[in-house]
Design an enzyme around this catalytic site. Structure first.
Site, PDB file in Angstrom:
ATOM      1  N   ASN A  59     -19.390 -17.455  23.616  1.00 26.99           N
ATOM      2  CA  ASN A  59     -20.540 -18.894  22.736  1.00 26.99           C
ATOM      3  C   ASN A  59     -21.835 -18.738  24.134  1.00 26.99           C
ATOM      4  O   ASN A  59     -22.849 -18.939  23.282  1.00 26.99           O
ATOM      5  CB  ASN A  59     -20.027 -19.793  23.360  1.00 26.99           C
ATOM      6  CG  ASN A  59     -18.969 -19.675  24.208  1.00 26.99           C
ATOM      7  OD1 ASN A  59     -18.008 -19.432  24.438  1.00 26.99           O
ATOM      8  ND2 ASN A  59     -18.921 -21.152  25.186  1.00 26.99           N
ATOM      9  N   ALA A 118     -15.922 -26.265  12.508  1.00 28.27           N
ATOM     10  CA  ALA A 118     -17.009 -25.943  11.600  1.00 28.27           C
ATOM     11  C   ALA A 118     -18.377 -26.078  12.061  1.00 28.27           C
ATOM     12  O   ALA A 118     -19.136 -25.466  11.383  1.00 28.27           O
ATOM     13  CB  ALA A 118     -15.981 -27.121  10.321  1.00 28.27           C
ATOM     14  N   HIS A 119     -18.362 -26.842  12.747  1.00 30.47           N
ATOM     15  CA  HIS A 119     -19.545 -27.758  13.483  1.00 30.47           C
ATOM     16  C   HIS A 119     -20.572 -25.892  14.260  1.00 30.47           C
ATOM     17  O   HIS A 119     -21.490 -26.907  14.367  1.00 30.47           O
ATOM     18  CB  HIS A 119     -19.533 -28.477  14.355  1.00 30.47           C
ATOM     19  CG  HIS A 119     -18.925 -28.419  16.090  1.00 30.47           C
ATOM     20  ND1 HIS A 119     -20.024 -28.095  16.647  1.00 30.47           N
ATOM     21  CD2 HIS A 119     -17.849 -28.419  16.070  1.00 30.47           C
ATOM     22  CE1 HIS A 119     -19.464 -28.280  17.850  1.00 30.47           C
ATOM     23  NE2 HIS A 119     -18.085 -27.798  17.532  1.00 30.47           N
ATOM     24  N   GLN A 168     -17.704 -18.614  17.354  1.00 27.66           N
ATOM     25  CA  GLN A 168     -18.860 -18.345  17.124  1.00 27.66           C
ATOM     26  C   GLN A 168     -19.173 -17.101  16.229  1.00 27.66           C
ATOM     27  O   GLN A 168     -19.670 -17.055  15.362  1.00 27.66           O
ATOM     28  CB  GLN A 168     -19.048 -17.930  18.652  1.00 27.66           C
ATOM     29  CG  GLN A 168     -19.050 -19.464  19.174  1.00 27.66           C
ATOM     30  CD  GLN A 168     -20.805 -19.664  19.519  1.00 27.66           C
ATOM     31  OE1 GLN A 168     -21.152 -19.736  18.382  1.00 27.66           O
ATOM     32  NE2 GLN A 168     -20.172 -20.715  19.643  1.00 27.66           N
ATOM     33  N   ALA A 214     -11.933 -26.175  17.116  1.00 25.98           N
ATOM     34  CA  ALA A 214     -11.260 -24.802  18.000  1.00 25.98           C
ATOM     35  C   ALA A 214     -10.575 -25.237  19.025  1.00 25.98           C
ATOM     36  O   ALA A 214      -9.535 -24.638  19.322  1.00 25.98           O
ATOM     37  CB  ALA A 214     -12.441 -24.079  18.207  1.00 25.98           C
ATOM     38  N   THR A 218      -2.487 -37.058   9.240  1.00 31.26           N
ATOM     39  CA  THR A 218      -3.374 -37.285   7.715  1.00 31.26           C
ATOM     40  C   THR A 218      -4.280 -36.407   7.780  1.00 31.26           C
ATOM     41  O   THR A 218      -5.187 -35.892   8.361  1.00 31.26           O
ATOM     42  CB  THR A 218      -3.940 -38.802   7.717  1.00 31.26           C
ATOM     43  OG1 THR A 218      -2.487 -39.611   7.771  1.00 31.26           O
ATOM     44  CG2 THR A 218      -3.825 -38.455   6.287  1.00 31.26           C
ATOM     45  N   CYS A 220     -23.336 -25.009  28.076  1.00 28.70           N
ATOM     46  CA  CYS A 220     -21.407 -25.461  27.135  1.00 28.70           C
ATOM     47  C   CYS A 220     -20.420 -25.527  28.511  1.00 28.70           C
ATOM     48  O   CYS A 220     -19.100 -25.384  28.464  1.00 28.70           O
ATOM     49  CB  CYS A 220     -21.583 -24.163  26.717  1.00 28.70           C
ATOM     50  SG  CYS A 220     -20.389 -24.717  25.694  1.00 28.70           S
TER      51      CYS A 220
HETATM   52  C1  PLP Z   1     -17.550 -24.358  20.393  1.00 23.77           C
HETATM   53  C2  PLP Z   1     -16.196 -23.467  20.035  1.00 23.77           C
HETATM   54  C3  PLP Z   1     -15.170 -24.632  21.002  1.00 23.77           C
HETATM   55  C4  PLP Z   1     -15.050 -25.810  20.841  1.00 23.77           C
HETATM   56  O1  PLP Z   1     -14.672 -25.625  19.280  1.00 23.77           O
HETATM   57  P1  PLP Z   1     -14.543 -27.467  18.841  1.00 23.77           P
HETATM   58  O2  PLP Z   1     -14.160 -27.336  17.663  1.00 23.77           O
HETATM   59  O3  PLP Z   1     -15.317 -27.877  19.721  1.00 23.77           O
HETATM   60  O4  PLP Z   1     -13.382 -28.114  19.174  1.00 23.77           O
HETATM   61  C5  PLP Z   1     -13.821 -22.653  21.464  1.00 23.77           C
HETATM   62  N1  PLP Z   1     -14.273 -21.704  21.229  1.00 23.77           N
HETATM   63  C6  PLP Z   1     -15.665 -20.874  21.249  1.00 23.77           C
HETATM   64  C7  PLP Z   1     -15.818 -19.813  21.283  1.00 23.77           C
HETATM   65  C8  PLP Z   1     -15.877 -22.288  20.677  1.00 23.77           C
HETATM   66  O5  PLP Z   1     -18.422 -21.932  20.685  1.00 23.77           O
END
Ligand code: PLP
Length: 390
Positions: A154, A203-204, A182, A74, A243, A329
């Site tokens: 978040n 994704a995480h 989120q 993100a 890639t 965060c």
């Molecule tokens: C975790 C998060 C991000 C960052 O995402 P990454 O994939 O870790 O770069 C950005 N915005 C929000 C609201 C998030 O919770």
């Protein structure tokens, strides 16, 4: 026995769901081809897998496959959306609107653009964390290019009124970007209904792997143009070279599919666990809840405890509960959370805050035990009589 410390930091990251891992594995070994290899079956197989994943993600957003651009997450998607629009529409204007409670992956690109001569309006929020639509209306200028407002926060989990914001942007011909990191897989995100032109995903946060995300880029009504931020082999329609990683992309698509399939039941389960936790904390401690209590993610609870020393609280809980304390965060920085400051909290109150992030693998027993640990720790720190039997 519950394993310690209990993981309640699902807004920071989540473990990979075993079903997601299973979907990823063949793409690391058997189907290892480079999807850009057009001369042999290894490449074709990888390209076919990505095509399927792209279609699945597009369907999840009510978008078309050509509108999905894969990124590393993100952060990169936000950078591509914000800097990409600013650069591409430079001749039309130099004003952007965002919100003080956005993730730094939105705020920092905006601050960077300010250095280049753009003007950014950072809207404040109410004590409930919600944007006031009248403030948004008042912020529009003749030369406004983009509005960027996140779907779900978040830290405090608050859900912004995306459909209302999207409609106002559409009325004025201003592009609307939303950071959906989120929100995806937890609340419905239909880019047509919400009037979203650009949507960042990762994704995480939803039981997929770290290092993969996507940006939805609208191609019709209106067709959004972006200036690429990473140049190279011309992948992703020239918008994001590099890639493609089939295993990661499978992981993202599978994580989103599972999130959607289980959204209703899982949302209700997490909401019940969260509400029970809040009821216990409220019964035993002088706590206040941060952010709107209904318009928020079901697995999130953010509280402040006036009078408690935030650092001591964090230290006391560390062996028992893994959560974000005080400065949530911000990569280990100890500055008070800019989100809680935007709600009107003092530095001390912002530090004396805890973010509980419950997720798919969180059990009722874990939440119960974590609640007990927090109650006992805070009562000790505040010198209150202990109200829970041991
Ligand atoms: C975790 C998060 C991000 C960052 O995402 P990454 O994939 O870790 O770069 C950005 N915005 C929000 C609201 C998030 O919770």
């Amino acid at each position: 026995m519950v394993k310690l410390p209990i993981y309640l930091d699902c807004q920071a990251t989540t473990p990979v769901d075993p079903r997601v891992l299973e979907a990823m594995l063949p793409w690391l070994t058997d189907h290892f081809g480079n999807p850009a290899s057009a001369t042999h079956v290894y490449g074709w197989t990888a390209a076919a897998g990505i095509k399927k994943a792209r279609a699945s993600l597009a369907a999840a957003l009510n978008a078309s496959p050509e509108e999905i651009m894969f990124t590393s997450g993100a952060t990169e998607a936000n950078n591509l959306a914000i800097k990409g629009v600013a650069e591409a529409y430079l001749s039309r204007g130099r004003h952007l609107i965002t919100v003080q409670t956005e993730h730094n992956a939105v705020l920092d690109p905006c601050r960077y653009l300010e250095k280049l001569g753009f003007t950014v309006t950072y809207l404040g929020v109410g004590r409930d964390g919600l944007v006031d639509l009248a403030d948004l209306e008042a912020a529009f200028r003749q030369d406004t290019l983009l509005v960027s407002v996140m779907a779900a926060n978040n830290e405090i989990g608050v859900l912004q009124p995306l459909a209302e914001i999207g409609a106002r942007c559409r009325d004025r011909g201003v592009l609307f970007h939303s950071d959906g990191a989120q929100a995806i897989g937890k609340i419905p995100l239909d880019v047509q209904r919400l009037g979203i032109d650009l949507l960042s995903l990762t994704a995480h946060k939803i039981y997929g792997p770290k290092g993969i995300g996507a940006l939805y880029v609208r191609r019709r009504h209106p067709r959004v143009t972006l200036a690429p931020q990473i140049h190279g082999g011309g992948h992703e329609r020239g918008l994001r070279s590099g890639t493609l990683a089939p295993h990661q992309i499978m992981g993202l698509a599978t994580a989103v599919e599972l999130g959607l399939a289980e959204m209703v039941g899982e949302g209700a389960r997490l909401g019940r666990l969260r509400d029970r936790l809040w009821a216990r904390l409220e019964a035993h401690l002088p706590v206040q809840r941060n952010g709107h209590a209904q318009q928020c993610l079901p697995g999130n609870l953010n509280i402040s405890i006036p009078g408690v020393d935030g650092a001591a609280l964090g230290l006391g809980l560390r062996p028992l509960v893994a959560l974000s304390a005080g400065a949530a965060c911000s990569s280990g920085r100890t500055t008070p959370s800019h989100v809680l400051k935007a709600l009107g909290h003092s530095d001390a109150l912002a530090q004396a805050s805890l973010r509980f992030g419950l997720g798919r693998f969180t059990t009722a027993e874990q939440v119960e035990q974590a609640g007990t640990a927090v109650i006992a720790t805070v009562q000790t720190l505040l010198g209150l009589p202990t109200s829970l039997g041991s």
